[in-house]
Structures are given as structure tokens and as C-alpha cells.
Design a protein around this motif. Sequence first.
Motif, PDB file in Angstrom:
ATOM      1  N   ASP A  22       0.817  -1.220   0.000  1.00 51.97           N
ATOM      2  CA  ASP A  22       0.000   0.000   0.000  1.00 51.97           C
ATOM      3  C   ASP A  22       0.849   1.269   0.000  1.00 51.97           C
ATOM      4  N   ARG A  23       2.186   1.097  -0.056  1.00 51.28           N
ATOM      5  CA  ARG A  23       3.130   2.220  -0.121  1.00 51.28           C
ATOM      6  C   ARG A  23       2.915   3.220   1.018  1.00 51.28           C
ATOM      7  N   PRO A  24       3.127   2.756   2.260  1.00 53.89           N
ATOM      8  CA  PRO A  24       2.912   3.629   3.423  1.00 53.89           C
ATOM      9  C   PRO A  24       3.887   4.802   3.451  1.00 53.89           C
ATOM     10  N   THR A  25       3.440   5.891   4.049  1.00 56.75           N
ATOM     11  CA  THR A  25       4.299   7.055   4.279  1.00 56.75           C
ATOM     12  C   THR A  25       4.520   7.204   5.777  1.00 56.75           C
ATOM     13  N   GLU A  26       5.496   8.035   6.151  1.00 61.36           N
ATOM     14  CA  GLU A  26       5.841   8.238   7.564  1.00 61.36           C
ATOM     15  C   GLU A  26       6.065   6.888   8.242  1.00 61.36           C
ATOM     16  N   ALA A  27       6.774   6.000   7.544  1.00 61.67           N
ATOM     17  CA  ALA A  27       7.010   4.649   8.049  1.00 61.67           C
ATOM     18  C   ALA A  27       8.456   4.247   7.799  1.00 61.67           C
ATOM     19  N   LEU A  28       8.968   3.387   8.658  1.00 57.65           N
ATOM     20  CA  LEU A  28      10.346   2.914   8.532  1.00 57.65           C
ATOM     21  C   LEU A  28      10.518   2.066   7.279  1.00 57.65           C
ATOM     22  N   VAL A  29      11.590   2.304   6.539  1.00 56.58           N
ATOM     23  CA  VAL A  29      11.956   1.425   5.436  1.00 56.58           C
ATOM     24  C   VAL A  29      12.553   0.161   6.058  1.00 56.58           C
ATOM     25  N   PRO A  30      11.987  -1.022   5.814  1.00 52.60           N
ATOM     26  CA  PRO A  30      12.450  -2.229   6.518  1.00 52.60           C
ATOM     27  C   PRO A  30      13.728  -2.820   5.933  1.00 52.60           C
ATOM     28  N   LEU A  31      14.643  -1.953   5.566  1.00 46.91           N
ATOM     29  CA  LEU A  31      15.918  -2.357   4.980  1.00 46.91           C
ATOM     30  C   LEU A  31      17.057  -1.620   5.669  1.00 46.91           C
ATOM     31  N   GLU A  32      18.176  -2.300   5.829  1.00 45.76           N
ATOM     32  CA  GLU A  32      19.402  -1.614   6.201  1.00 45.76           C
ATOM     33  C   GLU A  32      20.207  -1.407   4.929  1.00 45.76           C
ATOM     34  N   VAL A  33      20.804  -0.250   4.806  1.00 44.29           N
ATOM     35  CA  VAL A  33      21.629   0.053   3.645  1.00 44.29           C
ATOM     36  C   VAL A  33      23.082   0.017   4.108  1.00 44.29           C
ATOM     37  N   ILE A  34      23.836  -0.913   3.558  1.00 43.88           N
ATOM     38  CA  ILE A  34      25.235  -1.109   3.975  1.00 43.88           C
ATOM     39  C   ILE A  34      26.150  -0.530   2.911  1.00 43.88           C
ATOM     40  N   PHE A  35      27.122   0.250   3.326  1.00 45.74           N
ATOM     41  CA  PHE A  35      28.094   0.800   2.376  1.00 45.74           C
ATOM     42  C   PHE A  35      29.498   0.346   2.758  1.00 45.74           C
ATOM     43  N   THR A  46      40.898  -4.176  -1.499  1.00 48.47           N
ATOM     44  CA  THR A  46      40.058  -3.388  -2.408  1.00 48.47           C
ATOM     45  C   THR A  46      39.491  -2.146  -1.737  1.00 48.47           C
ATOM     46  N   THR A  47      39.541  -1.038  -2.475  1.00 48.87           N
ATOM     47  CA  THR A  47      38.876   0.203  -2.086  1.00 48.87           C
ATOM     48  C   THR A  47      37.844   0.544  -3.149  1.00 48.87           C
ATOM     49  N   PHE A  48      36.657   0.924  -2.728  1.00 46.38           N
ATOM     50  CA  PHE A  48      35.576   1.260  -3.653  1.00 46.38           C
ATOM     51  C   PHE A  48      35.397   2.772  -3.722  1.00 46.38           C
ATOM     52  N   ASP A  49      35.356   3.297  -4.952  1.00 45.82           N
ATOM     53  CA  ASP A  49      35.110   4.721  -5.143  1.00 45.82           C
ATOM     54  C   ASP A  49      34.267   4.897  -6.404  1.00 45.82           C
ATOM     55  N   PRO A  50      32.978   5.173  -6.266  1.00 42.18           N
ATOM     56  CA  PRO A  50      32.260   5.441  -5.014  1.00 42.18           C
ATOM     57  C   PRO A  50      32.063   4.185  -4.180  1.00 42.18           C
ATOM     58  N   ALA A  51      31.489   4.350  -3.025  1.00 42.40           N
ATOM     59  CA  ALA A  51      31.289   3.233  -2.108  1.00 42.40           C
ATOM     60  C   ALA A  51      30.394   2.164  -2.725  1.00 42.40           C
ATOM     61  N   LEU A  52      30.637   0.913  -2.353  1.00 46.16           N
ATOM     62  CA  LEU A  52      29.766  -0.182  -2.742  1.00 46.16           C
ATOM     63  C   LEU A  52      28.568  -0.200  -1.797  1.00 46.16           C
ATOM     64  N   VAL A  53      27.367  -0.312  -2.350  1.00 46.46           N
ATOM     65  CA  VAL A  53      26.148  -0.271  -1.536  1.00 46.46           C
ATOM     66  C   VAL A  53      25.394  -1.585  -1.647  1.00 46.46           C
ATOM     67  N   GLU A  54      25.022  -2.136  -0.499  1.00 41.29           N
ATOM     68  CA  GLU A  54      24.219  -3.360  -0.435  1.00 41.29           C
ATOM     69  C   GLU A  54      22.993  -3.105   0.437  1.00 41.29           C
ATOM     70  N   PHE A  55      22.021  -4.017   0.328  1.00 33.45           N
ATOM     71  CA  PHE A  55      20.823  -3.953   1.155  1.00 33.45           C
ATOM     72  C   PHE A  55      20.674  -5.241   1.949  1.00 33.45           C
ATOM     73  N   SER A  56      20.185  -5.114   3.179  1.00 31.22           N
ATOM     74  CA  SER A  56      19.844  -6.297   3.963  1.00 31.22           C
ATOM     75  C   SER A  56      18.517  -6.040   4.665  1.00 31.22           C
ATOM     76  N   THR A  57      17.943  -7.102   5.199  1.00 29.07           N
ATOM     77  CA  THR A  57      16.708  -6.950   5.960  1.00 29.07           C
ATOM     78  C   THR A  57      16.997  -6.208   7.260  1.00 29.07           C
ATOM     79  N   LYS A  58      15.969  -5.567   7.796  1.00 34.15           N
ATOM     80  CA  LYS A  58      16.108  -4.779   9.017  1.00 34.15           C
ATOM     81  C   LYS A  58      15.283  -5.346  10.169  1.00 34.15           C
ATOM     82  N   LEU A  59      14.095  -5.874   9.864  1.00 29.49           N
ATOM     83  CA  LEU A  59      13.153  -6.247  10.917  1.00 29.49           C
ATOM     84  C   LEU A  59      13.021  -7.755  11.103  1.00 29.49           C
TER      85      LEU A  59
END
Length: 343
Positions: free
Chosen positions: A99-112, A146-159
Motif C-alpha cells: 500500500d506504499r505507506p508514508t511516515e514509516a520505517l523502510v524495513p531495509l538496512e543500507v550497507i556501504f 580493495t577500495t571502492f570509489d564510489p562506495a559499494l552499496v548493499e541492502f539487507s533486511t532490518k526487521l
Amino acid sequence: MELVYTGSVKDLYKDGNKLVFKYSNRYSIFDWGEMPDEIPHKGEALASMAASFFEHLAKKGIPSHFVGTVNPNTIEVKAVKVLRPHFIEGQYDYSMYQDRPTEALVPLEVIFRKHLGQGNSLEGRLKKNPAYLADLGLKEVPSGATTFDPALVEFSTKLETSDRYLTKKEIADMNIVSEGEQKALRAQTQEIVVELEKLFQSFGVKLWDGKVEYAFGKKKADGDRELLLVDSIGPDELRLTYEGLPLSKEFLRQLYGNTSWSDAVKKSKELAAERKTQDWKSICKDELKEVPKKLSAQQIEVSALLYQALANEVASVVGRKKPFAEEMTLKRWHEKAQEILGN
């Protein structure tokens, strides 16, 4: 104020349409939750750093849920809903996000990741799953150098009870964010990394990697939602080093790294995955008979100094008053940490 959540590190209170984060002296490693002892002044240091980082990033055009500082160990933030996925027949159900909620936590962690280093998890994961290389835009498995430029970005679950990394297709199938919002999460995280790296470099600290969290804000004209930086930013979310020593929660992990308990944590998570259960902690305690032991008085003292010294440095760079005495410096911490780690 009404207590709405007690975490392993901070307590959340509701105050009208705002939340209050009260940072404690508790700490957590390896997803265990509250450990058996506390680190003096850690709560004050984390609150100070959170305020410093949020204020600094706001000046750079990166919005967050931060409202202001309440007292030395407490900050006030804008409240967002936390919609927790249901665990049904061995898997998590994220249908409430359709339902695409607003004012809600994104249930993902963003890892860089800026720098890998020896013993990193990414290298081993990619060797086991080479198909994930293309998902990350990589042509070959990186090494510890290894060094990343720009940073490498991954996603994981949060909840979920144990974090799991996600591919772009898995995120799309979960229907949590739109394609545009997923791109925006990556882009905004890159902006944050650039600003944090410059800040830390100004006082000799190296930023290796970290994680950030977001909430959905209001809907924009294109139908996607705004993204607000939420939770906290500090040494519990970032991996930092100062003159070769770990200046983050990694320091605490190293204190426990070669213990029978840390080995049991790894084994219990493997067993829980095989059994399709969330409760790996009970396996560790009840079957493997392992729980963490308390740190020594010297380990506690140096751990406390880590948080206080870093809070002082960050506050000074962003133009805020240092929260602790002038003698709480990274140089002093480094000298004492060397003794403990045997370097």
C-alpha cells in the motif's frame, strides 16, 4: 512520556507526535542483544554524536528525523510507524508494504563499503554466490585490499531476527520500494558517505564501512516517497580505525572475538537456519550452553574512553561543545587500547 520500546542499546519513548531516544550504557554485539555489563558514559557519547552527525548532514542537504537534543543522553526525533513483517511458514510476509505507506520505517538496512580489509564477509559471500557479482556491478571478486570509489552499496533486511543480504530482484519481489526509491536510497547513501568520510579524515580517522537506515516521508510529485535518514549514526553503526586500531563496535567484537561464546553464536545461527527457526539465541544458551562473560575492569575503562574521545572529536569538528573533559582524546585512547589488544 510513554515507554514504547526497550532495545539493546537505547529506549524509545513517545511524546505526542515525536519520539525520544534515550541512549543507555548498554551494548550489543553479534546480534545478541543486551550484554552482561555496561560501558560508562556510552549513552551520553552516542547522543552527542547522533546530534552532531544529523545537524552536520542537514547542513549538507540530507534530511533526517532529528528534532533536537533533550539532555546529555537523549535526543528527540520525528516519530515514524514501524510495520513489522509477519513470520509465516518459515518466511517473512511483507505484504503490508504494497500500500506504499508514508511516515514509516523502510524495513531495509543500507550497507556501504569504502574499504574491505582482511576477514571481510563480502569476499566469501561472492565466492559462494558469483551471480551476486553482477548485481553489485562488479566484474571480479574483490580482495581484502580493495577500495571502492564510489562506495559499494548493499541492502539487507532490518526487521528480521537475523539480517540477510538482498539482491535487487529480491527487493523488487518484496515490493517494499519502487525502482526509483531503490535508486534514491543508493544515491543518498553515497552522499552521506562522502560527507562522513571528509569529516573523519579531518581528525585522522579512516571510515571503512557502515550502515544507515531510512524512513518513507511524504509522497512526491512523481509518486515516489521522500527518504529521511533515521535511527543513529555513530561507532555502533560505522567501522572506523584510528592509527590502525578499531575505533567502533569492532573494538568490542575483538574483545570477544576468540571466545567459546562467539564460536557458539556462529554455530547456533547455522543450526537455526537449518531448522527454519528464528530463535538461534535459545540454541546458543540452552543447547550449546554458552552466554557472554563480563569484560574486565580495564576493558570497560578503555571501551568507555573510546566513545568519549570520539564524541569529543566529532563535536569539535562540527562546531558543537565537547561533551567530555579535554583529556578524553583519541591519542590517549590509542595508547590504552594498544595495551589491551596486544599491539
